[in-house]
Design a protein around this motif. Structure first.
Motif, PDB file in Angstrom:
ATOM      1  N   LEU A  38     -15.324  26.646  30.526  1.00  0.00           N
ATOM      2  CA  LEU A  38     -16.269  27.230  31.177  1.00  0.00           C
ATOM      3  C   LEU A  38     -16.545  28.642  30.879  1.00  0.00           C
ATOM      4  O   LEU A  38     -17.392  29.391  31.030  1.00  0.00           O
ATOM      5  N   ALA A  39     -15.361  29.341  30.261  1.00  0.00           N
ATOM      6  CA  ALA A  39     -15.412  30.801  29.998  1.00  0.00           C
ATOM      7  C   ALA A  39     -16.251  30.935  28.737  1.00  0.00           C
ATOM      8  O   ALA A  39     -17.035  32.034  28.789  1.00  0.00           O
ATOM      9  N   TYR A  40     -16.075  30.055  28.054  1.00  0.00           N
ATOM     10  CA  TYR A  40     -17.272  30.170  26.936  1.00  0.00           C
ATOM     11  C   TYR A  40     -18.821  30.025  27.254  1.00  0.00           C
ATOM     12  O   TYR A  40     -19.676  30.677  26.683  1.00  0.00           O
ATOM     13  N   ILE A  41     -18.938  29.048  28.328  1.00  0.00           N
ATOM     14  CA  ILE A  41     -20.311  29.115  28.780  1.00  0.00           C
ATOM     15  C   ILE A  41     -20.775  30.353  29.581  1.00  0.00           C
ATOM     16  O   ILE A  41     -21.969  30.954  29.457  1.00  0.00           O
ATOM     17  N   ASP A  42     -19.810  31.062  30.225  1.00  0.00           N
ATOM     18  CA  ASP A  42     -20.193  32.299  30.980  1.00  0.00           C
ATOM     19  C   ASP A  42     -20.535  33.373  29.968  1.00  0.00           C
ATOM     20  O   ASP A  42     -21.156  34.185  30.102  1.00  0.00           O
ATOM     21  N   HIS A  43     -19.735  33.481  28.827  1.00  0.00           N
ATOM     22  CA  HIS A  43     -19.883  34.424  27.851  1.00  0.00           C
ATOM     23  C   HIS A  43     -21.125  34.202  27.114  1.00  0.00           C
ATOM     24  O   HIS A  43     -21.956  35.162  26.807  1.00  0.00           O
ATOM     25  N   TYR A  44     -21.122  32.908  26.458  1.00  0.00           N
ATOM     26  CA  TYR A  44     -22.293  32.811  25.345  1.00  0.00           C
ATOM     27  C   TYR A  44     -23.247  31.718  25.932  1.00  0.00           C
ATOM     28  O   TYR A  44     -24.537  31.788  25.143  1.00  0.00           O
ATOM     29  N   GLY A  45     -23.244  31.495  27.190  1.00  0.00           N
ATOM     30  CA  GLY A  45     -24.473  30.570  27.617  1.00  0.00           C
ATOM     31  C   GLY A  45     -25.941  31.101  27.407  1.00  0.00           C
ATOM     32  O   GLY A  45     -26.805  30.430  27.339  1.00  0.00           O
ATOM     33  N   ALA A  46     -26.013  32.417  27.840  1.00  0.00           N
ATOM     34  CA  ALA A  46     -27.481  32.935  27.870  1.00  0.00           C
ATOM     35  C   ALA A  46     -27.978  32.890  26.694  1.00  0.00           C
ATOM     36  O   ALA A  46     -29.344  32.802  26.443  1.00  0.00           O
ATOM     37  N   ARG A  47     -27.440  32.831  25.452  1.00  0.00           N
ATOM     38  CA  ARG A  47     -28.080  32.833  24.186  1.00  0.00           C
ATOM     39  C   ARG A  47     -27.752  31.545  23.258  1.00  0.00           C
ATOM     40  O   ARG A  47     -27.814  31.501  22.038  1.00  0.00           O
ATOM     41  N   ALA A  48     -27.002  30.496  23.976  1.00  0.00           N
ATOM     42  CA  ALA A  48     -26.691  29.563  23.226  1.00  0.00           C
ATOM     43  C   ALA A  48     -27.435  28.280  23.784  1.00  0.00           C
ATOM     44  O   ALA A  48     -28.030  28.129  24.769  1.00  0.00           O
ATOM     45  N   ARG A  49     -26.803  27.165  22.856  1.00  0.00           N
ATOM     46  CA  ARG A  49     -27.599  25.889  23.246  1.00  0.00           C
ATOM     47  C   ARG A  49     -26.533  24.731  23.448  1.00  0.00           C
ATOM     48  O   ARG A  49     -25.599  25.067  22.723  1.00  0.00           O
ATOM     49  N   ALA A  50     -26.770  23.805  24.314  1.00  0.00           N
ATOM     50  CA  ALA A  50     -25.735  22.928  24.461  1.00  0.00           C
ATOM     51  C   ALA A  50     -25.939  21.596  23.722  1.00  0.00           C
ATOM     52  O   ALA A  50     -27.107  21.119  23.159  1.00  0.00           O
ATOM     53  N   VAL A  51     -24.785  21.228  23.360  1.00  0.00           N
ATOM     54  CA  VAL A  51     -24.516  19.868  22.490  1.00  0.00           C
ATOM     55  C   VAL A  51     -24.000  18.658  23.282  1.00  0.00           C
ATOM     56  O   VAL A  51     -22.824  19.109  24.012  1.00  0.00           O
ATOM     57  N   LEU A  52     -24.213  17.516  23.314  1.00  0.00           N
ATOM     58  CA  LEU A  52     -23.666  16.430  23.797  1.00  0.00           C
ATOM     59  C   LEU A  52     -23.475  15.559  22.757  1.00  0.00           C
ATOM     60  O   LEU A  52     -24.197  15.100  21.825  1.00  0.00           O
ATOM     61  N   SER A  53     -22.326  14.950  22.704  1.00  0.00           N
ATOM     62  CA  SER A  53     -22.044  13.768  21.663  1.00  0.00           C
ATOM     63  C   SER A  53     -21.066  12.720  22.323  1.00  0.00           C
ATOM     64  O   SER A  53     -20.598  12.845  23.225  1.00  0.00           O
ATOM     65  N   GLU A  54     -21.168  11.649  21.568  1.00  0.00           N
ATOM     66  CA  GLU A  54     -20.635  10.512  21.840  1.00  0.00           C
ATOM     67  C   GLU A  54     -20.255   9.613  20.752  1.00  0.00           C
ATOM     68  O   GLU A  54     -21.118   9.214  19.931  1.00  0.00           O
ATOM     69  N   ARG A  55     -18.804   9.462  20.103  1.00  0.00           N
ATOM     70  CA  ARG A  55     -18.542   8.898  19.191  1.00  0.00           C
ATOM     71  C   ARG A  55     -19.169   9.353  18.076  1.00  0.00           C
ATOM     72  O   ARG A  55     -19.234   8.499  16.929  1.00  0.00           O
ATOM     73  N   GLY A  56     -19.247  10.517  17.673  1.00  0.00           N
ATOM     74  CA  GLY A  56     -19.696  11.343  16.560  1.00  0.00           C
ATOM     75  C   GLY A  56     -21.161  11.401  16.549  1.00  0.00           C
ATOM     76  O   GLY A  56     -21.668  12.240  15.849  1.00  0.00           O
ATOM     77  N   TYR A  57     -21.963  10.742  17.339  1.00  0.00           N
ATOM     78  CA  TYR A  57     -23.469  10.836  17.441  1.00  0.00           C
ATOM     79  C   TYR A  57     -23.658  11.943  18.522  1.00  0.00           C
ATOM     80  O   TYR A  57     -23.238  12.141  19.437  1.00  0.00           O
ATOM     81  N   CYS A  58     -24.322  13.027  18.155  1.00  0.00           N
ATOM     82  CA  CYS A  58     -24.710  14.393  18.836  1.00  0.00           C
ATOM     83  C   CYS A  58     -26.051  14.598  18.943  1.00  0.00           C
ATOM     84  O   CYS A  58     -27.048  14.141  18.194  1.00  0.00           O
ATOM     85  N   THR A  59     -26.573  15.558  20.136  1.00  0.00           N
ATOM     86  CA  THR A  59     -27.814  16.002  20.303  1.00  0.00           C
ATOM     87  C   THR A  59     -27.809  17.370  20.554  1.00  0.00           C
ATOM     88  O   THR A  59     -26.916  17.436  21.511  1.00  0.00           O
ATOM     89  N   VAL A  60     -28.772  17.963  20.158  1.00  0.00           N
ATOM     90  CA  VAL A  60     -28.794  19.322  20.531  1.00  0.00           C
ATOM     91  C   VAL A  60     -29.723  19.593  21.780  1.00  0.00           C
ATOM     92  O   VAL A  60     -30.930  19.034  21.331  1.00  0.00           O
ATOM     93  N   LEU A  61     -29.525  19.763  22.854  1.00  0.00           N
ATOM     94  CA  LEU A  61     -30.358  20.068  23.979  1.00  0.00           C
ATOM     95  C   LEU A  61     -31.473  21.377  23.679  1.00  0.00           C
ATOM     96  O   LEU A  61     -31.015  22.224  22.949  1.00  0.00           O
ATOM     97  N   SER A  62     -32.473  21.331  24.233  1.00  0.00           N
ATOM     98  CA  SER A  62     -33.583  22.319  24.059  1.00  0.00           C
ATOM     99  C   SER A  62     -33.165  23.583  24.851  1.00  0.00           C
ATOM    100  O   SER A  62     -31.977  23.529  25.635  1.00  0.00           O
ATOM    101  N   GLU A  63     -33.632  24.667  24.483  1.00  0.00           N
ATOM    102  CA  GLU A  63     -33.032  25.782  24.984  1.00  0.00           C
ATOM    103  C   GLU A  63     -33.222  25.656  26.546  1.00  0.00           C
ATOM    104  O   GLU A  63     -32.409  26.279  27.297  1.00  0.00           O
ATOM    105  N   ARG A  64     -34.318  25.211  27.234  1.00  0.00           N
ATOM    106  CA  ARG A  64     -34.596  25.129  28.663  1.00  0.00           C
ATOM    107  C   ARG A  64     -33.468  24.429  29.254  1.00  0.00           C
ATOM    108  O   ARG A  64     -32.780  24.447  30.210  1.00  0.00           O
ATOM    109  N   HIS A  65     -33.325  23.170  28.603  1.00  0.00           N
ATOM    110  CA  HIS A  65     -32.354  22.041  29.041  1.00  0.00           C
ATOM    111  C   HIS A  65     -30.910  22.639  29.136  1.00  0.00           C
ATOM    112  O   HIS A  65     -30.056  22.255  29.718  1.00  0.00           O
ATOM    113  N   SER A  66     -30.452  23.377  27.889  1.00  0.00           N
ATOM    114  CA  SER A  66     -29.283  23.919  27.536  1.00  0.00           C
ATOM    115  C   SER A  66     -28.934  24.744  28.874  1.00  0.00           C
ATOM    116  O   SER A  66     -27.798  24.729  29.495  1.00  0.00           O
TER     117      SER A  66
END
Length: 384
Positions: free
Chosen positions: A29-57
């Motif tokens: 959560l601290a990393y989201i507070d610090h970097y969230g405004a300029r970062a994108r979110a990643v979700l993964s499951e058993r090594g398969y991952c997706t990068v969310l768009s800027e808006r969805h991040s």
């Protein structure tokens, strides 16, 4: 600064299950507070991952920051991530900052990101399942070894929460003949947000024991110390507030909490404690008790000292690294030593407690500002 990505899989999973944040989650959560405004979110499951768009991040980060952590929103986010996966494109370059141990054991996780020009920098919180497997659930040692070995083989760099943790990882890399990655040690700040001081919950003297109930935290030992306190002091015995959910391999602790008649009304269990209530308990405590056999860091130690609350702690290296000579250090098996210190610190005019309160003023509190300054410099060096 290169493009940044944050893996939020563990955070979403635990929040979906209705679990309160642990120390690892607070770091995320601290990393989201610090970097969230300029970062994108990643979700993964058993090594398969997706990068969310800027808006969805930004949507995901906002839900994680606020009280909008509903199962409905999380399900919606997972569905969105599946759609975003169909629109994956290459990125000029970037780094994924992975602050939990979850999911880093799959080589395809790194390979999928590298195809998009994203390198992984992972945080290591501890190597306890490898160095002290006896305190963990069965087979966790093998799973953790796979995590660490895979990350060492495929990641770009490592952030360690302490020098003790980094030394353990370096030794493990040497043991299995893997090259050690570029690294940085960045201590963790308190995860408890500031609140106004409020009236104490318990009017009489009490101590706090904070952390998930698991074997290495040494709860069982301390509960026996408390039974002896009750035998010696009767109704004058200080209370003990046990804050933290029940974990694994802790049946003997549960037996003491539920069936020991001497501890009824003296030991108070708080399995689900809000940050505000936790801060209140710490602020008015005689001391935080931290009798662990082993820790990778020990965030409650930093949290208590930052509030200028005395600490009675195990005599282990990582606590000395964080707090120097400020706490009272006691061997985690020295029952008579713990008993004597607790009785001393319970006194209204305790000279030992007063002396530690003077030492606490010298505590150099780890801050997120300093942590992220070190991380930013490290990422910059990797980018160069």
């Amino acid at each position: 600064m290169p493009n940044l990505f944050l893996d939020v899989t563990r955070l979403l999973s635990r929040l979906y299950d209705g679990l309160l944040p642990t120390g690892v989650d607070r770091v995320g959560l601290a990393y989201i507070d610090h970097y969230g405004a300029r970062a994108r979110a990643v979700l993964s499951e058993r090594g398969y991952c997706t990068v969310l768009s800027e808006r969805h991040s930004q949507m995901a980060f906002e839900w994680l920051r606020t009280s909008q952590r509903s199962k409905k929103n999380i399900k919606k986010l997972v569905a969105i991530s599946c759609l975003d996966a169909l629109r994956q494109s290459k990125i000029a370059s970037g780094f994924l900052l992975h602050t939990s141990h979850n999911g880093i054991e799959f080589p395809r996780f790194y390979q999928a990101l590298q195809k998009r020009n994203v390198d992984v920098v992972f945080m290591v919180h501890d190597l306890i399942p490898l160095t002290h497997a006896e305190y963990c659930r069965p087979l966790v040692d093998k799973a953790h070894a796979t995590r660490m070995h895979t990350a060492l083989a495929h990641a770009k760099g490592v952030i360690a929460n302490s020098q003790v943790t980094l030394d353990s990882l370096t030794e493990e890399a040497r043991r299995v003949n893997l090259p050690m990655l570029p690294s940085v040690v960045a201590h963790l700040a308190s995860g408890i947000k500031p609140y106004k001081e409020s009236a104490r919950i318990i009017p009489t003297p009490y101590f706090v024991l904070l952390g998930t109930i698991e074997p290495r935290k040494n709860h069982w030992f301390l509960l026996h110390v408390w039974r002896r306190l009750v035998e010696q002091l009767g109704s004058a015995a200080p209370k003990l507030v046990v804050i933290g959910r029940r974990g694994w391999e802790c049946e003997n602790v549960v037996d003491m909490l539920e069936r020991c008649a001497a501890l009824k009304g003296v030991v108070i269990e708080e399995a689900s404690c809000s940050d505000e209530r936790l801060r209140n308990y710490l602020q008015h405590a005689q001391a935080l008790l931290f009798p662990s056999f082993v820790e990778g860091y020990g965030m409650p130690l930093a949290e208590a000292l930052a509030l200028q609350v005395p600490v009675l702690a195990s005599d282990i290296d990582v606590f000395h690294e964080i707090a120097d000579d400020i706490p009272e250090y006691i061997d985690p098996l020295d029952g008579l030593g713990w008993l004597a210190h607790i009785k001393e610190y319970a006194q209204p005019e305790s000279p030992a407690r007063a002396a530690q309160l003077e030492r606490v003023t010298r505590f150099r509190e780890p801050t997120w500002a300093r942590h992220f300054e070190q991380v930013d410099n490290f990422i910059g060096s990797l980018g160069a």
